[in-house]
Design a protein around this motif. Structure first.
Motif, PDB file in Angstrom:
ATOM      1  N   GLU A   5      50.581 -11.883  44.590  1.00 24.16           N
ATOM      2  CA  GLU A   5      49.961 -11.577  43.304  1.00 24.16           C
ATOM      3  C   GLU A   5      48.977 -10.421  43.526  1.00 24.16           C
ATOM      4  OE1 GLU A   5      46.542 -12.509  42.524  1.00 24.16           O
ATOM      5  OE2 GLU A   5      46.704 -11.758  40.471  1.00 24.16           O
ATOM      6  N   ALA A   6      48.924  -9.507  42.553  1.00 22.91           N
ATOM      7  CA  ALA A   6      48.187  -8.251  42.738  1.00 22.91           C
ATOM      8  C   ALA A   6      46.729  -8.496  43.121  1.00 22.91           C
ATOM      9  CB  ALA A   6      48.286  -7.397  41.474  1.00 22.91           C
ATOM     10  N   GLY A   7      46.056  -9.420  42.430  1.00 20.91           N
ATOM     11  CA  GLY A   7      44.654  -9.668  42.733  1.00 20.91           C
ATOM     12  C   GLY A   7      44.454 -10.215  44.132  1.00 20.91           C
ATOM     13  N   PHE A   8      45.338 -11.079  44.563  1.00 20.09           N
ATOM     14  CA  PHE A   8      45.236 -11.654  45.899  1.00 20.09           C
ATOM     15  C   PHE A   8      45.507 -10.589  46.956  1.00 20.09           C
ATOM     16  CE2 PHE A   8      46.969 -14.920  49.089  1.00 20.09           C
ATOM     17  CZ  PHE A   8      45.695 -15.204  49.562  1.00 20.09           C
ATOM     18  N   ALA A   9      46.517  -9.752  46.692  1.00 23.54           N
ATOM     19  CA  ALA A   9      46.820  -8.680  47.635  1.00 23.54           C
ATOM     20  C   ALA A   9      45.647  -7.714  47.761  1.00 23.54           C
ATOM     21  CB  ALA A   9      48.076  -7.938  47.176  1.00 23.54           C
ATOM     22  N   ALA A  10      45.002  -7.406  46.653  1.00 24.87           N
ATOM     23  CA  ALA A  10      43.853  -6.501  46.689  1.00 24.87           C
ATOM     24  C   ALA A  10      42.698  -7.124  47.459  1.00 24.87           C
ATOM     25  CB  ALA A  10      43.424  -6.162  45.259  1.00 24.87           C
ATOM     26  N   HIS A  11      42.515  -8.437  47.314  1.00 27.33           N
ATOM     27  CA  HIS A  11      41.451  -9.134  48.039  1.00 27.33           C
ATOM     28  C   HIS A  11      41.678  -9.045  49.543  1.00 27.33           C
ATOM     29  CE1 HIS A  11      38.430 -12.134  49.023  1.00 27.33           C
ATOM     30  NE2 HIS A  11      39.368 -12.814  49.703  1.00 27.33           N
ATOM     31  N   ILE A  12      42.929  -9.252  49.971  1.00 26.66           N
ATOM     32  CA  ILE A  12      43.232  -9.191  51.400  1.00 26.66           C
ATOM     33  C   ILE A  12      43.066  -7.765  51.914  1.00 26.66           C
ATOM     34  CG2 ILE A  12      45.101  -9.452  53.087  1.00 26.66           C
ATOM     35  CD1 ILE A  12      46.145 -11.760  51.441  1.00 26.66           C
ATOM     36  N   CYS A  20      40.750 -19.457  52.964  1.00 24.83           N
ATOM     37  CA  CYS A  20      40.811 -20.749  53.647  1.00 24.83           C
ATOM     38  C   CYS A  20      42.226 -21.301  53.488  1.00 24.83           C
ATOM     39  CB  CYS A  20      39.776 -21.728  53.080  1.00 24.83           C
ATOM     40  SG  CYS A  20      40.112 -22.208  51.364  1.00 24.83           S
ATOM     41  N   HIS A  21      42.489 -22.416  54.134  1.00 26.60           N
ATOM     42  CA  HIS A  21      43.794 -23.077  54.036  1.00 26.60           C
ATOM     43  C   HIS A  21      43.659 -24.367  53.238  1.00 26.60           C
ATOM     44  CE1 HIS A  21      44.320 -20.560  57.665  1.00 26.60           C
ATOM     45  NE2 HIS A  21      45.565 -20.441  57.221  1.00 26.60           N
ATOM     46  N   CYS A  22      44.676 -24.675  52.459  1.00 22.42           N
ATOM     47  CA  CYS A  22      44.728 -25.926  51.705  1.00 22.42           C
ATOM     48  C   CYS A  22      46.079 -26.600  51.946  1.00 22.42           C
ATOM     49  CB  CYS A  22      44.542 -25.687  50.197  1.00 22.42           C
ATOM     50  SG  CYS A  22      42.878 -25.159  49.739  1.00 22.42           S
ATOM     51  N   ARG A  43      39.633 -27.039  43.874  1.00 21.75           N
ATOM     52  CA  ARG A  43      40.539 -27.663  42.909  1.00 21.75           C
ATOM     53  C   ARG A  43      41.428 -26.601  42.268  1.00 21.75           C
ATOM     54  NH1 ARG A  43      41.380 -32.360  40.304  1.00 21.75           N
ATOM     55  NH2 ARG A  43      42.251 -32.307  38.202  1.00 21.75           N
ATOM     56  N   PHE A  44      42.724 -26.833  42.295  1.00 23.94           N
ATOM     57  CA  PHE A  44      43.685 -26.010  41.568  1.00 23.94           C
ATOM     58  C   PHE A  44      44.963 -26.819  41.414  1.00 23.94           C
ATOM     59  CE2 PHE A  44      44.097 -24.762  46.054  1.00 23.94           C
ATOM     60  CZ  PHE A  44      45.448 -24.950  46.284  1.00 23.94           C
ATOM     61  N   GLY A  45      45.745 -26.456  40.425  1.00 26.55           N
ATOM     62  CA  GLY A  45      46.985 -27.170  40.156  1.00 26.55           C
ATOM     63  C   GLY A  45      46.781 -28.626  39.803  1.00 26.55           C
ATOM     64  N   GLY A  46      45.589 -28.977  39.291  1.00 26.19           N
ATOM     65  CA  GLY A  46      45.311 -30.362  38.937  1.00 26.19           C
ATOM     66  C   GLY A  46      45.009 -31.262  40.113  1.00 26.19           C
ATOM     67  N   VAL A  47      44.828 -30.703  41.305  1.00 27.05           N
ATOM     68  CA  VAL A  47      44.582 -31.479  42.521  1.00 27.05           C
ATOM     69  C   VAL A  47      43.278 -31.024  43.157  1.00 27.05           C
ATOM     70  CG1 VAL A  47      45.460 -32.065  44.820  1.00 27.05           C
ATOM     71  CG2 VAL A  47      47.053 -31.759  42.909  1.00 27.05           C
ATOM     72  N   THR A  48      42.481 -31.979  43.614  1.00 24.42           N
ATOM     73  CA  THR A  48      41.243 -31.673  44.332  1.00 24.42           C
ATOM     74  C   THR A  48      41.506 -31.752  45.823  1.00 24.42           C
ATOM     75  OG1 THR A  48      39.860 -32.537  42.540  1.00 24.42           O
ATOM     76  CG2 THR A  48      38.853 -32.358  44.728  1.00 24.42           C
ATOM     77  N   PHE A  49      41.164 -30.683  46.541  1.00 25.54           N
ATOM     78  CA  PHE A  49      41.376 -30.597  47.980  1.00 25.54           C
ATOM     79  C   PHE A  49      40.062 -30.906  48.686  1.00 25.54           C
ATOM     80  CE2 PHE A  49      44.660 -28.273  45.919  1.00 25.54           C
ATOM     81  CZ  PHE A  49      45.786 -28.378  46.726  1.00 25.54           C
ATOM     82  N   ARG A  50      40.043 -31.990  49.436  1.00 20.08           N
ATOM     83  CA  ARG A  50      38.820 -32.467  50.074  1.00 20.08           C
ATOM     84  C   ARG A  50      38.472 -31.635  51.289  1.00 20.08           C
ATOM     85  NH1 ARG A  50      39.555 -38.659  51.183  1.00 20.08           N
ATOM     86  NH2 ARG A  50      37.706 -38.126  52.380  1.00 20.08           N
ATOM     87  N   ALA A  51      37.167 -31.508  51.526  1.00 24.45           N
ATOM     88  CA  ALA A  51      36.687 -30.660  52.615  1.00 24.45           C
ATOM     89  C   ALA A  51      36.167 -31.446  53.803  1.00 24.45           C
ATOM     90  CB  ALA A  51      35.574 -29.743  52.092  1.00 24.45           C
ATOM     91  N   ASP A  52      36.169 -32.765  53.744  1.00 22.51           N
ATOM     92  CA  ASP A  52      35.517 -33.562  54.790  1.00 22.51           C
ATOM     93  C   ASP A  52      36.526 -34.299  55.670  1.00 22.51           C
ATOM     94  OD1 ASP A  52      36.414 -35.215  52.827  1.00 22.51           O
ATOM     95  OD2 ASP A  52      34.626 -36.491  52.744  1.00 22.51           O
ATOM     96  N   THR A  53      37.704 -33.729  55.854  1.00 21.06           N
ATOM     97  CA  THR A  53      38.740 -34.436  56.596  1.00 21.06           C
ATOM     98  C   THR A  53      38.959 -33.896  57.998  1.00 21.06           C
ATOM     99  OG1 THR A  53      40.411 -32.956  55.712  1.00 21.06           O
ATOM    100  CG2 THR A  53      39.971 -34.965  54.477  1.00 21.06           C
ATOM    101  N   TRP A 104      38.883 -18.918  48.385  1.00 24.71           N
ATOM    102  CA  TRP A 104      38.034 -20.012  47.912  1.00 24.71           C
ATOM    103  C   TRP A 104      37.037 -19.564  46.846  1.00 24.71           C
ATOM    104  CZ3 TRP A 104      32.990 -18.888  48.819  1.00 24.71           C
ATOM    105  CH2 TRP A 104      32.649 -18.145  49.949  1.00 24.71           C
ATOM    106  N   ALA A 105      36.765 -18.278  46.779  1.00 23.16           N
ATOM    107  CA  ALA A 105      35.866 -17.777  45.734  1.00 23.16           C
ATOM    108  C   ALA A 105      36.593 -17.689  44.390  1.00 23.16           C
ATOM    109  CB  ALA A 105      35.313 -16.408  46.125  1.00 23.16           C
ATOM    110  N   GLU A 106      37.920 -17.608  44.417  1.00 26.55           N
ATOM    111  CA  GLU A 106      38.741 -17.540  43.206  1.00 26.55           C
ATOM    112  C   GLU A 106      40.058 -18.257  43.508  1.00 26.55           C
ATOM    113  OE1 GLU A 106      39.785 -17.509  39.756  1.00 26.55           O
ATOM    114  OE2 GLU A 106      37.967 -16.289  40.019  1.00 26.55           O
ATOM    115  N   PRO A 107      40.083 -19.631  43.423  1.00 24.43           N
ATOM    116  CA  PRO A 107      41.258 -20.398  43.848  1.00 24.43           C
ATOM    117  C   PRO A 107      42.559 -20.050  43.126  1.00 24.43           C
ATOM    118  CG  PRO A 107      39.357 -21.837  43.595  1.00 24.43           C
ATOM    119  CD  PRO A 107      38.959 -20.496  43.040  1.00 24.43           C
TER     120      PRO A 107
END
Length: 295
Positions: A5-12, A20-22, A43-53, A104-107
């Motif tokens: 996606e254009a915005g993601f490619a520009a960020h990289i 980060c990885h999810c 949180r994206f796609g209706g799912v919360t990704f926990r950070a304490d695992t 992570w700044a823009e999931p």
């Protein structure tokens, strides 16, 4: 980067990134577990990704051919996340896995890096290691039918077509006496001849081990009790009163299909296939060589 996606490619391409990885794991029973190696939940796609695992991943190997894409996920066991007893029970075997690289700044800016399933899963010292297999892995499995004398179908599947809900082919009972989660005894369990359930399924309906199952090894009477023994123990607690279902077994022979199940029309074996002794046939100098026994 093609395909991004254009915005993601520009960020990289900016050089300074917030990546980060999810990971999302969906078990066959529908339970969903989601993790991230970021220090805050995402949180994206209706799912919360926990950070304490404490979940992390090794390098991902991917190819453009049919060889298997693979990687490993490493993580810590915790009571409200991936639990040791659920791994021991095999509840994560074959679970679907998806892995994303996420801003992570823009999931909403993310890329799916891996899709596949859990293969071998090991646990030790309060942690686990899961082998992840890519979507091309099933392409390496043999396909098609096998020419063999026994039936190749699984009792009750789409090839067998036998209706296991027919009376007399399944029995639900509460656990009375159990030893090592492998040997079960009932008093007054009649109505089925001895060995009726051999090679059948033993399914746990409720309780802590609900959803687990095993294959029945032995079915016999002893001291006015019916004894059912499994090939392997059920990997979960089976307190007295737990409801279980026993399903009749099939030894894959044509005679059993005809007499026990009255299902010969759907028999999937080749009972008249010549045996290995047919390859030893030699010409005869006297009489007719009919292809019968050489003796």
């Amino acid at each position: 980067m093609p395909g991004l996606e254009a915005g993601f490619a520009a960020h990289i391409a900016a050089g300074v990134t917030t990546l980060c990885h999810c990971w999302q794991v969906t078990r066959r029973d529908g339970a969903v577990f989601a993790f991230t190696d970021h220090d805050m939940p995402l949180r994206f796609g209706g799912v919360t990704f926990r950070a304490d695992t404490g979940l992390s991943a090794r390098a991902l190997a991917q190819t453009s051919g049919l060889s298997v894409d693979n990687t490993e996920a490493l993580g810590a066991l915790c009571d409200d996340g991936i639990r040791e007893d659920e791994i021991e029970q095999g509840r994560f075997d074959g679970a679907d896995v998806q892995a994303w690289l996420v801003n992570w700044a823009e999931p909403s800016q993310r890329m799916l890096q891996f899709g596949g399933s859990i293969g071998e899963l090991h646990r030790a010292g309060g942690s686990f290691r899961a082998e992840l297999r890519g979507l091309t892995e099933p392409l390496n499995r043999p396909q098609g039918r096998v020419y063999q004398k026994p039936c190749s179908a699984v009792l009750g599947d789409g090839n067998c077509r036998f209706d296991l809900s027919e009376p007399g082919y399944a029995e639900e009972r509460a656990v009375e006496t159990v030893q090592d989660a492998q040997s079960f005894r009932w008093a007054g369990f009649s109505g089925f001849e001895e060995n009726w359930f051999v090679r059948g399924r033993f399914d746990v309906i409720d309780g802590p081990a609900a959803g687990l199952w095993g294959m029945i090894k032995l079915d016999y009477f002893e001291d006015a009790q019916r004894v059912i023994e499994l090939w392997e123990p059920i990997r979960g607690a089976l307190p007295e009163g737990t409801r279980v279902r026993l399903t009749a077994g099939c030894d894959k022979r044509m005679e059993t299909c005809r007499l026990k199940f009255n299902n010969l029309v759907n028999f999937q074996g080749f009972p008249d296939l010549p045996g290995e002794d047919w390859m030893m046939a030699v010409p005869r100098s006297d009489g007719a060589n009919t292809g019968g026994s050489l003796r």
